[in-house]
Design a protein around this motif. Structure first.
Motif, mmCIF file in Angstrom:
data_model
loop_
_atom_site.group_PDB
_atom_site.id
_atom_site.type_symbol
_atom_site.label_atom_id
_atom_site.label_comp_id
_atom_site.label_asym_id
_atom_site.label_seq_id
_atom_site.Cartn_x
_atom_site.Cartn_y
_atom_site.Cartn_z
ATOM 1 N N LEU A 1 7.173 -29.116 -2.334
ATOM 2 C CA LEU A 1 8.600 -28.779 -2.392
ATOM 3 C C LEU A 1 9.334 -29.278 -1.156
ATOM 4 O O LEU A 1 10.467 -29.771 -1.249
ATOM 5 C CB LEU A 1 8.794 -27.270 -2.544
ATOM 6 C CG LEU A 1 8.538 -26.685 -3.928
ATOM 7 C CD1 LEU A 1 8.703 -25.171 -3.915
ATOM 8 C CD2 LEU A 1 9.474 -27.310 -4.973
ATOM 9 N N VAL A 2 8.702 -29.174 -0.006
ATOM 10 C CA VAL A 2 9.321 -29.681 1.227
ATOM 11 C C VAL A 2 9.482 -31.199 1.121
ATOM 12 O O VAL A 2 10.544 -31.749 1.440
ATOM 13 C CB VAL A 2 8.488 -29.283 2.466
ATOM 14 C CG1 VAL A 2 9.090 -29.891 3.733
ATOM 15 C CG2 VAL A 2 8.414 -27.759 2.599
ATOM 16 N N GLY A 3 8.431 -31.874 0.650
ATOM 17 C CA GLY A 3 8.514 -33.321 0.452
ATOM 18 C C GLY A 3 9.563 -33.703 -0.581
ATOM 19 O O GLY A 3 10.294 -34.682 -0.400
ATOM 20 N N LEU A 4 9.658 -32.918 -1.642
ATOM 21 C CA LEU A 4 10.684 -33.167 -2.659
ATOM 22 C C LEU A 4 12.073 -33.026 -2.048
ATOM 23 O O LEU A 4 12.978 -33.789 -2.377
ATOM 24 C CB LEU A 4 10.503 -32.205 -3.833
ATOM 25 C CG LEU A 4 11.470 -32.382 -4.996
ATOM 26 C CD1 LEU A 4 11.321 -33.763 -5.633
ATOM 27 C CD2 LEU A 4 11.258 -31.285 -6.040
ATOM 28 N N GLY A 5 12.239 -32.064 -1.141
ATOM 29 C CA GLY A 5 13.515 -31.913 -0.443
ATOM 30 C C GLY A 5 13.898 -33.193 0.291
ATOM 31 O O GLY A 5 15.053 -33.638 0.238
ATOM 32 N N VAL A 6 12.929 -33.803 0.983
ATOM 33 C CA VAL A 6 13.188 -35.070 1.695
ATOM 34 C C VAL A 6 13.633 -36.144 0.708
ATOM 35 O O VAL A 6 14.626 -36.846 0.938
ATOM 36 C CB VAL A 6 11.926 -35.532 2.464
ATOM 37 C CG1 VAL A 6 12.145 -36.917 3.078
ATOM 38 C CG2 VAL A 6 11.526 -34.517 3.535
ATOM 39 N N MET A 7 12.925 -36.256 -0.389
ATOM 40 C CA MET A 7 13.236 -37.290 -1.368
ATOM 41 C C MET A 7 14.594 -37.061 -2.044
ATOM 42 O O MET A 7 15.346 -38.000 -2.288
ATOM 43 C CB MET A 7 12.124 -37.363 -2.407
ATOM 44 C CG MET A 7 10.805 -37.856 -1.820
ATOM 45 S SD MET A 7 9.420 -37.704 -2.976
ATOM 46 C CE MET A 7 9.958 -38.784 -4.297
ATOM 47 N N LEU A 8 14.905 -35.795 -2.324
ATOM 48 C CA LEU A 8 16.212 -35.486 -2.922
ATOM 49 C C LEU A 8 17.338 -35.780 -1.937
ATOM 50 O O LEU A 8 18.410 -36.256 -2.324
ATOM 51 C CB LEU A 8 16.261 -34.025 -3.380
ATOM 52 C CG LEU A 8 15.419 -33.696 -4.604
ATOM 53 C CD1 LEU A 8 15.375 -32.187 -4.843
ATOM 54 C CD2 LEU A 8 15.940 -34.423 -5.847
ATOM 55 N N GLY A 9 17.100 -35.498 -0.660
ATOM 56 C CA GLY A 9 18.096 -35.822 0.361
ATOM 57 C C GLY A 9 18.357 -37.315 0.418
ATOM 58 O O GLY A 9 19.500 -37.750 0.544
ATOM 59 N N HIS A 10 17.297 -38.093 0.312
ATOM 60 C CA HIS A 10 17.453 -39.551 0.336
ATOM 61 C C HIS A 10 18.180 -40.048 -0.916
ATOM 62 O O HIS A 10 19.034 -40.928 -0.843
ATOM 63 C CB HIS A 10 16.085 -40.223 0.441
ATOM 64 C CG HIS A 10 16.174 -41.717 0.488
ATOM 65 N ND1 HIS A 10 16.447 -42.406 1.641
ATOM 66 C CD2 HIS A 10 16.061 -42.649 -0.497
ATOM 67 C CE1 HIS A 10 16.493 -43.710 1.367
ATOM 68 N NE2 HIS A 10 16.260 -43.867 0.079
ATOM 69 N N SER A 11 17.847 -39.484 -2.047
ATOM 70 C CA SER A 11 18.432 -39.939 -3.312
ATOM 71 C C SER A 11 19.848 -39.422 -3.544
ATOM 72 O O SER A 11 20.672 -40.121 -4.142
ATOM 73 C CB SER A 11 17.547 -39.484 -4.478
ATOM 74 O OG SER A 11 16.283 -40.063 -4.394
ATOM 75 N N TYR A 12 20.108 -38.199 -3.081
ATOM 76 C CA TYR A 12 21.404 -37.558 -3.325
ATOM 77 C C TYR A 12 21.960 -36.964 -2.033
ATOM 78 O O TYR A 12 22.098 -35.750 -1.899
ATOM 79 C CB TYR A 12 21.254 -36.465 -4.393
ATOM 80 C CG TYR A 12 20.687 -36.982 -5.685
ATOM 81 C CD1 TYR A 12 21.493 -37.691 -6.587
ATOM 82 C CD2 TYR A 12 19.338 -36.802 -6.016
ATOM 83 C CE1 TYR A 12 20.975 -38.190 -7.773
ATOM 84 C CE2 TYR A 12 18.815 -37.301 -7.201
ATOM 85 C CZ TYR A 12 19.641 -37.988 -8.071
ATOM 86 O OH TYR A 12 19.129 -38.485 -9.239
ATOM 87 N N PRO A 13 22.306 -37.811 -1.052
ATOM 88 C CA PRO A 13 22.785 -37.295 0.235
ATOM 89 C C PRO A 13 24.206 -36.737 0.127
ATOM 90 O O PRO A 13 25.117 -37.424 -0.332
ATOM 91 C CB PRO A 13 22.737 -38.521 1.144
ATOM 92 C CG PRO A 13 22.875 -39.683 0.218
ATOM 93 C CD PRO A 13 22.250 -39.270 -1.078
#
Length: 194
Positions: free
Chosen positions: A88-100
């Motif tokens: 979930l923490v890693g998904l947070g990073v990826m979502l931040g990159h995809s949807y800043p």
């Protein structure tokens, strides 16, 4: 004592915030070159920076996007969170990159950030995916196809090399595939409008 979820959610939010740092924008600003969101594929990522500004700036972009989530992921690992919580923490990073949030939720396709996340959580899976990506990108000369194939095979590598993280890697794969599908659909629509 905090529950796993009470520890995970703030780290996921921190992961999102770290993910919103788009390496392409920082690198291009520092180099004094054109914003990659305004030319080429208009994507703030490695392959568009490579196309527009060359290998040196593309590698700098890749480096930033790979390492930006590592500090918060390191906290998740130090906190001895279970694989699903680390995911979930890693998904947070990826979502931040995809949807800043700072850029009207228009970010990259999450390949480099996924690589950075997996490099910490499942290093052998990440290295297998990177090797496959390099082979496909070199032979086919297209980063998008290499990214799609690497992402699609990542769950199989996880099943083999890091079974406890297989579900986590499947979620990461789905995000990368969805981001690429949305990009390809937009590209196809723009060609029809021309």
């Amino acid at each position: 004592m905090l529950t796993t979820l009470e520890t995970t959610l703030p780290l996921m939010a921190l992961g999102y915030l770290s993910g919103t740092w788009l390496g392409a924008l920082t690198v291009c600003r520092l180099a004094g070159v054109r914003d990659p969101r305004l030319a080429g594929s208009c994507n703030p990522g490695f392959s568009n920076v490579l196309r527009l500004h060359g290998m040196r700036l593309a590698l700098a972009t890749l480096l930033v996007d790979t390492v930006k989530g590592m500090p918060v992921l390191g906290l998740a690992l130090l906190g001895d969170l279970p694989p699903w919580a680390q995911g979930l923490v890693g998904l947070g990073v990826m979502l931040g990159h995809s949807y800043p949030v700072w850029y009207r939720f228009r970010g990259g396709r999450a390949v480099a950030s996924a690589f950075g996340v997996m490099l910490l959580l499942t290093p052998r899976v990440a290295l297998c995916c990177a090797l496959l990506w390099c082979l496909l990108a070199w032979s086919g000369r297209t980063a998008a196809l290499a990214s799609l194939a690497s992402a699609a095979l990542a769950p199989l590598f996880a099943l083999w090399l890091a079974p406890a993280y297989t579900e986590v890697v499947i979620v990461f794969t789905l995000l990368v595939l969805v981001r690429h599908a949305l990009y390809l659909r937009g590209l196809s629509a723009s060609k029809r409008d021309d």
